[in-house]
Motif scaffolding. Structure first.
Motif, PDB file in Angstrom:
ATOM      1  N   ILE A   1     106.136  81.278  49.961  1.00  0.00           N
ATOM      2  CA  ILE A   1     104.825  81.045  49.393  1.00  0.00           C
ATOM      3  C   ILE A   1     104.073  80.512  49.852  1.00  0.00           C
ATOM      4  CG2 ILE A   1     105.488  80.545  47.244  1.00  0.00           C
ATOM      5  CD1 ILE A   1     103.453  82.512  45.451  1.00  0.00           C
ATOM      6  N   PHE A   2     102.881  80.748  50.353  1.00  0.00           N
ATOM      7  CA  PHE A   2     101.750  79.164  50.806  1.00  0.00           C
ATOM      8  C   PHE A   2     101.132  78.928  49.216  1.00  0.00           C
ATOM      9  CE2 PHE A   2      98.418  77.820  53.327  1.00  0.00           C
ATOM     10  CZ  PHE A   2      98.620  76.826  53.440  1.00  0.00           C
ATOM     11  N   LEU A   3     101.184  78.173  49.016  1.00  0.00           N
ATOM     12  CA  LEU A   3     100.203  78.012  48.327  1.00  0.00           C
ATOM     13  C   LEU A   3      99.009  76.557  48.800  1.00  0.00           C
ATOM     14  CD1 LEU A   3     102.758  77.403  44.821  1.00  0.00           C
ATOM     15  CD2 LEU A   3     101.324  79.498  45.410  1.00  0.00           C
ATOM     16  N   ASP A   4      98.163  77.402  48.961  1.00  0.00           N
ATOM     17  CA  ASP A   4      97.063  76.939  49.451  1.00  0.00           C
ATOM     18  C   ASP A   4      95.872  75.791  48.912  1.00  0.00           C
ATOM     19  OD1 ASP A   4      95.396  75.146  51.596  1.00  0.00           O
ATOM     20  OD2 ASP A   4      94.039  76.914  52.427  1.00  0.00           O
ATOM     21  N   GLU A   5      95.345  74.571  48.900  1.00  0.00           N
ATOM     22  CA  GLU A   5      94.614  73.809  47.468  1.00  0.00           C
ATOM     23  C   GLU A   5      95.312  73.354  46.517  1.00  0.00           C
ATOM     24  OE1 GLU A   5      90.253  74.805  47.251  1.00  0.00           O
ATOM     25  OE2 GLU A   5      90.532  75.626  48.889  1.00  0.00           O
TER      26      GLU A   5
ATOM     27  N   PHE B   1     106.271  86.485  53.990  1.00  0.00           N
ATOM     28  CA  PHE B   1     105.008  85.654  53.479  1.00  0.00           C
ATOM     29  C   PHE B   1     103.840  85.297  53.444  1.00  0.00           C
ATOM     30  CE2 PHE B   1     101.899  82.203  55.322  1.00  0.00           C
ATOM     31  CZ  PHE B   1     102.649  80.642  55.023  1.00  0.00           C
ATOM     32  N   VAL B   2     103.269  85.338  51.634  1.00  0.00           N
ATOM     33  CA  VAL B   2     102.221  84.879  51.182  1.00  0.00           C
ATOM     34  C   VAL B   2     101.487  84.017  51.084  1.00  0.00           C
ATOM     35  CG1 VAL B   2     103.370  87.685  50.391  1.00  0.00           C
ATOM     36  CG2 VAL B   2     103.969  85.152  48.951  1.00  0.00           C
ATOM     37  N   VAL B   3     100.571  84.222  50.577  1.00  0.00           N
ATOM     38  CA  VAL B   3      99.278  82.897  51.116  1.00  0.00           C
ATOM     39  C   VAL B   3      98.836  83.284  49.813  1.00  0.00           C
ATOM     40  CG1 VAL B   3      97.405  81.942  52.199  1.00  0.00           C
ATOM     41  CG2 VAL B   3      99.565  83.029  53.595  1.00  0.00           C
ATOM     42  N   GLU B   4      98.345  82.274  48.757  1.00  0.00           N
ATOM     43  CA  GLU B   4      97.205  82.361  47.676  1.00  0.00           C
ATOM     44  C   GLU B   4      96.620  80.493  48.337  1.00  0.00           C
ATOM     45  OE1 GLU B   4      94.825  83.253  45.635  1.00  0.00           O
ATOM     46  OE2 GLU B   4      96.228  85.011  44.930  1.00  0.00           O
ATOM     47  N   ASN B   5      95.595  81.305  47.994  1.00  0.00           N
ATOM     48  CA  ASN B   5      94.402  79.680  47.936  1.00  0.00           C
ATOM     49  C   ASN B   5      94.280  79.127  45.766  1.00  0.00           C
ATOM     50  OD1 ASN B   5      91.793  78.556  47.846  1.00  0.00           O
ATOM     51  ND2 ASN B   5      91.300  79.221  49.427  1.00  0.00           N
ATOM     52  N   CYS B   6      95.107  78.210  45.952  1.00  0.00           N
ATOM     53  CA  CYS B   6      94.777  78.176  44.556  1.00  0.00           C
ATOM     54  C   CYS B   6      93.435  77.369  43.914  1.00  0.00           C
ATOM     55  CB  CYS B   6      95.864  76.681  43.919  1.00  0.00           C
ATOM     56  SG  CYS B   6      97.764  78.046  44.555  1.00  0.00           S
ATOM     57  N   GLY B   7      92.788  77.414  44.895  1.00  0.00           N
ATOM     58  CA  GLY B   7      91.253  77.037  43.834  1.00  0.00           C
ATOM     59  C   GLY B   7      90.511  77.762  44.395  1.00  0.00           C
ATOM     60  N   ALA B   8      90.648  78.995  44.196  1.00  0.00           N
ATOM     61  CA  ALA B   8      89.579  79.627  43.933  1.00  0.00           C
ATOM     62  C   ALA B   8      89.303  81.039  43.304  1.00  0.00           C
ATOM     63  CB  ALA B   8      90.164  80.947  45.291  1.00  0.00           C
TER      64      ALA B   8
ATOM     65  N   VAL C   1     105.957  76.384  50.033  1.00  0.00           N
ATOM     66  CA  VAL C   1     105.364  75.877  50.794  1.00  0.00           C
ATOM     67  C   VAL C   1     103.839  75.417  50.407  1.00  0.00           C
ATOM     68  CG1 VAL C   1     104.345  74.948  53.019  1.00  0.00           C
ATOM     69  CG2 VAL C   1     106.120  76.695  52.893  1.00  0.00           C
ATOM     70  N   ALA C   2     103.104  74.281  49.626  1.00  0.00           N
ATOM     71  CA  ALA C   2     102.135  73.681  49.624  1.00  0.00           C
ATOM     72  C   ALA C   2     101.065  72.641  50.446  1.00  0.00           C
ATOM     73  CB  ALA C   2     102.517  73.235  47.902  1.00  0.00           C
ATOM     74  N   ALA C   3     100.225  73.050  50.195  1.00  0.00           N
ATOM     75  CA  ALA C   3      98.830  72.245  50.389  1.00  0.00           C
ATOM     76  C   ALA C   3      97.928  72.233  50.279  1.00  0.00           C
ATOM     77  CB  ALA C   3      98.505  73.100  52.360  1.00  0.00           C
TER      78      ALA C   3
END
Length: 484
Positions: free
Chosen positions: A260-264, A216-223, A301-303
């Protein structure tokens, strides 16, 4: 499912190249080079997982070539193949070139396939250990064991049943939707205000799914700006852009078989949205600077805290991408929409903080829990967590009766503040601001001055954090265009 990956065969004999290609093509993409020079040209334009190099070549030995590869392209797993059993070559290969395996001729096809599968799994495990915070240089078996333990602990920690809520909370319906989403391999879009726990729900969905034993990997797309975001997600070749000093495998590959979790996601540019849409449609990526696309098997999974439907209507977010991401939408309610959960969450947070801060006798007064429930919490659960931490740091007694952040926002408090002082005659305001400055400094250090990440973790807007940086003369500690 086969182990996907790219293998580079380096051998000056064409027949040997073809024999290896015939066997390895069953499972992998195979590139062939007749010598070190040709191999280096391929490495400059391709992301390679495994290199199989003949030891005895006219221009240069395999060990000599792989020693140079280790310095310039350290990521590929390196193997020597040879018909000669020279112990000095083997020792040099292990010590100087970091050889994973020394394969002797004649080799058996099934055995060779197993060796290469193991090498590609090692490559992926090593990349996953970087994202999982496992800093080890060990055997594949050891790495697997370490990651297995971490995944088991994460699965227990992020179980749906551990999401704190009361029986009559709107979170009950959210959790039921999350459980349904976990059963099916479908893209999920989680919406809600910052600090509501969108990543927590995303992790619960992953660890409740058939992909739980993968990454499970995370990336903050707004940063990040587009180029760096593409590099993080899709990978890049050395020299693909200014600052690309080495080959990088993207998070879509690191998350192979997992989530993969795509935040923002709502903060991304239209140009990036086009590229992400292709990845979701074709299940393939093209690393920056690479010549070939690569197949990926990842659940997305996006947020977002934006209203993406409104963004679509305004032309700021692609409609086709929205429908790809929102195959299964879930909305996280704000904390003010679930006041019945606030005392439960507060007690849960305090239990963890007491252990972390070694203050085991702390407890809330009934009055402070009532005021927690009345407060509107614009920063949601993250703000509540931060406030409780501040209360514990400022507490001079076991019963927590005063919330410094609430006192500053809501006016005078009926209960008395703690008696601790700074520099002999400091006021409570001085004390709270001193603590707030310390907290901001610690988060700036933790996230290397990244304004977006610090604001997100503290439950603040970027403008709000920028104002605090100016007030406390901390602008020099931060990085990013938004502070200029």
């Amino acid at each position: 499912m086969s182990v996907q990956g790219t293998v580079l065969v380096v051998d000056d004999e064409v027949r040997s190249q073809e024999a290896l290609r015939r066997v390895l093509n069953q499972e992998f993409e195979v590139l062939c080079a007749g010598g070190a020079a040709d191999a280096e040209k391929l490495l400059e334009g391709e992301i390679v997982h495994v290199i199989i190099c003949d030891q005895r070549m006219p221009e240069e030995s395999g060990v000599s070539f792989l020693k140079r590869v280790r310095e310039m392209w350290p990521d590929p797993v390196r193997m020597i193949i040879s018909g000669y059993s020279d112990s000095q070559d083997i020792i040099a290969g292990l010590n100087e070139a970091g050889i994973y395996q020394y394969i002797t001729k004649p080799w058996h096809p099934d055995q060779l396939l197993d060796i290469v599968k193991g090498a590609i799994q090692l490559y992926r495990l090593q990349k996953e250990t970087e994202t999982a915070g496992v800093d080890i240089k060990a055997s594949p078996g050891h790495i697997k064991n370490v990651l297995s333990v971490k995944r088991g602990a994460a699965k227990r920690l992020y179980d749906f049943d551990r999401i704190v809520h009361s029986p009559d909370s709107p979170m009950h319906g959210v959790i039921e939707l999350g459980k349904r989403a976990a059963e099916y391999d479908i893209s999920v879009l989680i919406t809600g205000e910052s600090g509501t726990g969108k990543e927590l729900l995303a992790r619960a969905i992953h660890y409740g799914s058939a992909r739980a034993n993968k990454a499970f990997v995370v990336e903050n797309c707004g940063a990040l700006p587009d180029e760096l975001l593409e590099s993080e997600l899709f990978g890049c070749k050395k020299g693909a852009f200014t600052g690309a000093y080495q080959d990088r495998i993207g998070l879509f590959e690191v998350a192979g078989g997992g989530t993969i979790f795509l935040d923002e996601i709502g903060e991304t540019s239209p140009a990036f949205q086009v590229k992400l849409l292709r990845v979701l449609q074709e299940s393939e990526i093209r690393p920056l600077g690479a010549q070939r696309v690569r197949k990926v098997d990842v659940r997305v999974v996006a947020a977002t805290n934006r209203d993406l439907e409104a963004e679509v209507e305004a032309g700021r977010f692609r409609r086709d991408l929205y429908y790809r991401l929102a195959a299964f939408p879930v909305h996280m309610p704000s904390l003010r929409e679930r006041p019945m959960d606030i005392p439960l969450i507060a007690e849960n947070v305090l239990s963890a903080v007491k252990i972390s801060f070694n203050r085991h006798n702390l407890r809330f007064s009934p009055s402070i829990l009532q005021e927690f429930a009345r407060y509107h919490w614009p920063g949601n659960v993250r703000e509540l967590q931060n406030e409780i931490q501040r209360m514990v740091v400022l507490a001079d007694q076991d019963e927590l009766r005063y919330a410094p952040l609430l006192g500053r926002r809501n006016g005078p408090r009926p209960s008395q503040p703690p008696n601790g002082k700074l520099n002999g005659s400091a006021t409570l305001k001085d004390k709270v601001e001193h603590l707030e400055k310390q907290v901001i400094v610690s988060y700036l250090e933790r996230y290397d001055g990244n304004i977006s990440r610090v604001a997100s973790e503290l439950g603040l807007s970027r403008v709000g954090l920028r104002n605090k940086l100016s007030r406390y003369d901390l602008r020099k500690n931060a990085k990013g265009d938004e502070i200029s």
